[in-house]
Design a protein around this motif. Structure first.
Motif, mmCIF file in Angstrom:
data_model
loop_
_atom_site.group_PDB
_atom_site.id
_atom_site.type_symbol
_atom_site.label_atom_id
_atom_site.label_comp_id
_atom_site.label_asym_id
_atom_site.label_seq_id
_atom_site.Cartn_x
_atom_site.Cartn_y
_atom_site.Cartn_z
ATOM 1 N N HIS A 62 11.055 -6.097 -4.075
ATOM 2 C CA HIS A 62 12.322 -5.600 -4.604
ATOM 3 C C HIS A 62 12.626 -4.181 -4.146
ATOM 4 O O HIS A 62 13.702 -3.654 -4.452
ATOM 5 C CB HIS A 62 12.328 -5.674 -6.132
ATOM 6 N N LEU A 63 11.669 -3.557 -3.458
ATOM 7 C CA LEU A 63 11.899 -2.246 -2.858
ATOM 8 C C LEU A 63 11.895 -2.412 -1.345
ATOM 9 O O LEU A 63 10.937 -2.941 -0.777
ATOM 10 C CB LEU A 63 10.814 -1.256 -3.278
ATOM 11 N N VAL A 64 12.978 -1.970 -0.700
ATOM 12 C CA VAL A 64 13.079 -2.066 0.755
ATOM 13 C C VAL A 64 13.387 -0.688 1.320
ATOM 14 O O VAL A 64 13.873 0.205 0.601
ATOM 15 C CB VAL A 64 14.165 -3.077 1.189
ATOM 16 N N SER A 65 13.110 -0.523 2.609
ATOM 17 C CA SER A 65 13.350 0.749 3.274
ATOM 18 C C SER A 65 14.286 0.527 4.457
ATOM 19 O O SER A 65 14.072 -0.385 5.263
ATOM 20 C CB SER A 65 12.030 1.351 3.758
ATOM 21 N N THR A 66 15.337 1.333 4.539
ATOM 22 C CA THR A 66 16.299 1.230 5.629
ATOM 23 C C THR A 66 15.723 1.883 6.889
ATOM 24 O O THR A 66 14.751 2.641 6.818
ATOM 25 C CB THR A 66 17.615 1.933 5.259
ATOM 26 N N PRO A 67 16.326 1.607 8.047
ATOM 27 C CA PRO A 67 15.863 2.266 9.278
ATOM 28 C C PRO A 67 15.926 3.793 9.193
ATOM 29 O O PRO A 67 15.197 4.491 9.894
ATOM 30 C CB PRO A 67 16.832 1.739 10.346
ATOM 31 N N GLN A 68 16.789 4.317 8.319
ATOM 32 C CA GLN A 68 16.893 5.763 8.141
ATOM 33 C C GLN A 68 15.856 6.299 7.152
ATOM 34 O O GLN A 68 15.804 7.504 6.885
ATOM 35 C CB GLN A 68 18.298 6.145 7.637
ATOM 36 N N GLY A 69 15.044 5.383 6.589
ATOM 37 C CA GLY A 69 13.988 5.805 5.673
ATOM 38 C C GLY A 69 14.408 5.919 4.217
ATOM 39 O O GLY A 69 13.687 6.513 3.406
ATOM 40 N N HIS A 70 15.547 5.340 3.856
ATOM 41 C CA HIS A 70 16.014 5.391 2.473
ATOM 42 C C HIS A 70 15.491 4.175 1.697
ATOM 43 O O HIS A 70 15.601 3.037 2.171
ATOM 44 C CB HIS A 70 17.538 5.422 2.404
ATOM 45 N N GLY A 71 14.953 4.412 0.511
ATOM 46 C CA GLY A 71 14.482 3.321 -0.321
ATOM 47 C C GLY A 71 15.613 2.740 -1.148
ATOM 48 O O GLY A 71 16.398 3.472 -1.758
ATOM 49 N N ASP A 94 0.807 -1.221 0.000
ATOM 50 C CA ASP A 94 0.000 0.000 0.000
ATOM 51 C C ASP A 94 0.844 1.277 0.000
ATOM 52 O O ASP A 94 0.327 2.364 -0.243
ATOM 53 C CB ASP A 94 -0.981 0.009 1.182
ATOM 54 N N ARG A 95 2.153 1.147 0.250
ATOM 55 C CA ARG A 95 3.048 2.310 0.194
ATOM 56 C C ARG A 95 4.047 2.209 -0.951
ATOM 57 O O ARG A 95 4.907 3.085 -1.118
ATOM 58 C CB ARG A 95 3.819 2.457 1.523
ATOM 59 N N PHE A 96 3.937 1.142 -1.735
ATOM 60 C CA PHE A 96 4.956 0.815 -2.728
ATOM 61 C C PHE A 96 5.157 1.942 -3.746
ATOM 62 O O PHE A 96 6.282 2.414 -3.947
ATOM 63 C CB PHE A 96 4.597 -0.493 -3.441
ATOM 64 N N LEU A 97 4.098 2.382 -4.410
ATOM 65 C CA LEU A 97 4.238 3.371 -5.474
ATOM 66 C C LEU A 97 4.763 4.704 -4.935
ATOM 67 O O LEU A 97 5.610 5.340 -5.563
ATOM 68 C CB LEU A 97 2.899 3.582 -6.186
ATOM 69 N N LYS A 98 4.293 5.106 -3.765
ATOM 70 C CA LYS A 98 4.740 6.381 -3.191
ATOM 71 C C LYS A 98 6.223 6.339 -2.850
ATOM 72 O O LYS A 98 6.970 7.282 -3.162
ATOM 73 C CB LYS A 98 3.918 6.702 -1.944
ATOM 74 N N GLU A 99 6.665 5.262 -2.223
ATOM 75 C CA GLU A 99 8.061 5.185 -1.785
ATOM 76 C C GLU A 99 9.013 4.805 -2.913
ATOM 77 O O GLU A 99 10.228 4.948 -2.772
ATOM 78 C CB GLU A 99 8.186 4.208 -0.613
#
Length: 261
Positions: A170-179, A88-93
Motif C-alpha cells: 500500500h506504500l509505493v514510490s514514484t520515480p521522483q522518490g515521493h512516497g 526492508d525499506r517500508f518503515l523508513k519510507e
C-alpha cells in the motif's frame, strides 16, 4: 479525456489483485484507475478520503470522479506511476507520507463516510468492541479485557486522518522518490497511534513497540498496546482470510492466557 461514468471502456486492463473489488487501468488520454466495489459504504469512504487527500495535496491518488450510489459503486482515481516499496525499506519510507496524512484534521471520529460518526474517540472504539462481541461471541472474554483496558487508558485525542490499512504493497514510490499511499477504503479519523498499531498487526509483530523508534511516554506505550489489541480483535472477529484470522485468534488467546497468570 473522455467523460468518466463508471463503465469499463474498451481496452481497459484489469489489475484486480484478489480483492473483493475489481480494478482496471484505463489507457485514456489521461490514464486513470477505475474501481468497482462490492460494498457501497467502502466506496463512499474511499471517495471521501481521496477527496480530502486531493484537497490537502496529500500523498495519495487524486479523486477524479465517484458514484458510491451507483450499481456497482465506483471511484475513478488518478493513475499512479510508481513501484511498491520493498519490505526492508517500508518503515523508513513510510515516515514522511504518514506524517503528512496525520497532520490532516478531522471533523469527527470513525469512518469518513458510509458509517456512524462518533463525537469522541473512546465512543468509536467502544462501538468497535461491541461489534466484535456481537460478531464473534466466543471472543467476549477478550473483548471485555480490552474494554477494561480502554477504560483505564481513556484515550483523549483530536481527530486526525488515518489510513487504517497500512501494509506492504500500500506504500509505493514514484520515480521522483515521493512516497504515496494507496487503498483508502478503511480510512478513518482518530488517533495516529492507531495506524501504527494496525501496521504492527499486519507485520505479524508480537508487540507493537518495534514500530516506534522512540518509546515515548507511558501514555503513548499504553495507547499503542491498546490499539494493537483492538486490531487483533478486529482480525479475529471479522477477517475473511483464514490465515489472518487464525493468527489473530492465536495471539489474542496467548495475550488472554498471559493476563490470567
Amino acid at each position: 479525456m473522455a467523460r468518466i461514468d463508471g463503465r469499463v471502456p474498451r481496452g481497459a486492463i484489469e489489475i484486480t489483485t484478489g480483492q473483493a473489488n475489481r480494478v482496471w487501468y484505463i489507457t485514456d488520454e489521461v490514464p486513470y484507475v477505475l474501481k468497482h466495489y462490492q460494498d457501497p459504504a467502502r466506496a463512499a469512504n474511499e471517495a471521501a478520503a481521496l477527496a480530502l487527500i486531493t484537497h490537502h495535496h496529500g500523498p495519495g491518488p487524486r479523486l477524479l470522479a465517484a458514484a458510491p450510489e451507483g450499481r456497482p459503486a465506483w471511484t475513478a482515481q488518478s493513475a499512479v506511476q510508481a513501484e511498491p516499496v520493498p519490505v526492508d525499506r517500508f518503515l523508513k519510507e513510510l515516515a514522511d507520507p504518514l506524517a503528512t496524512v496525520h497532520a490532516i484534521p478531522g471533523t469527527h471520529f470513525g469512518r469518513l463516510a458510509g458509517a456512524t460518526r462518533h463525537p469522541t474517540w473512546q465512543a468509536y472504539l467502544t462501538d468497535r468492541l461491541n461489534l466484535y462481541a456481537r460478531t464473534a461471541p466466543e471472543l467476549v472474554n477478550a473483548v471485555n479485557s480490552v474494554r477494561r483496558e480502554l477504560d483505564r487508558v481513556n484515550p483523549n485525542t483530536a481527530p486526525r486522518l488515518l489510513h487504517h490499512d497500512l501494509q506492504p504493497g500500500h506504500l509505493v514510490s514514484t520515480p521522483q522518490g515521493h512516497g504515496l499511499l494507496l487503498d483508502w477504503e478503511l480510512a478513518a479519523f482518530g488517533d495516529p497511534l492507531s495506524d501504527l498499531a494496525r501496521l504492527a498487526v499486519r507485520l505479524h509483530l508480537t508487540s507493537p513497540q518495534p514500530i516506534i523508534t522512540d518509546p515515548g511516554s507511558r501514555d503513548i506505550r499504553q495507547r499503542l498496546r491498546l490499539y494493537w489489541r483492538l486490531h487483533l480483535l478486529a482480525d479475529a472477529a471479522l477477517a475473511t482470510d483464514p490465515a489472518v484470522r487464525a493468527y489473530a485468534l492465536d495471539l489474542t488467546d496467548q495475550l488472554g492466557q498471559s493476563a490470567g497468570r
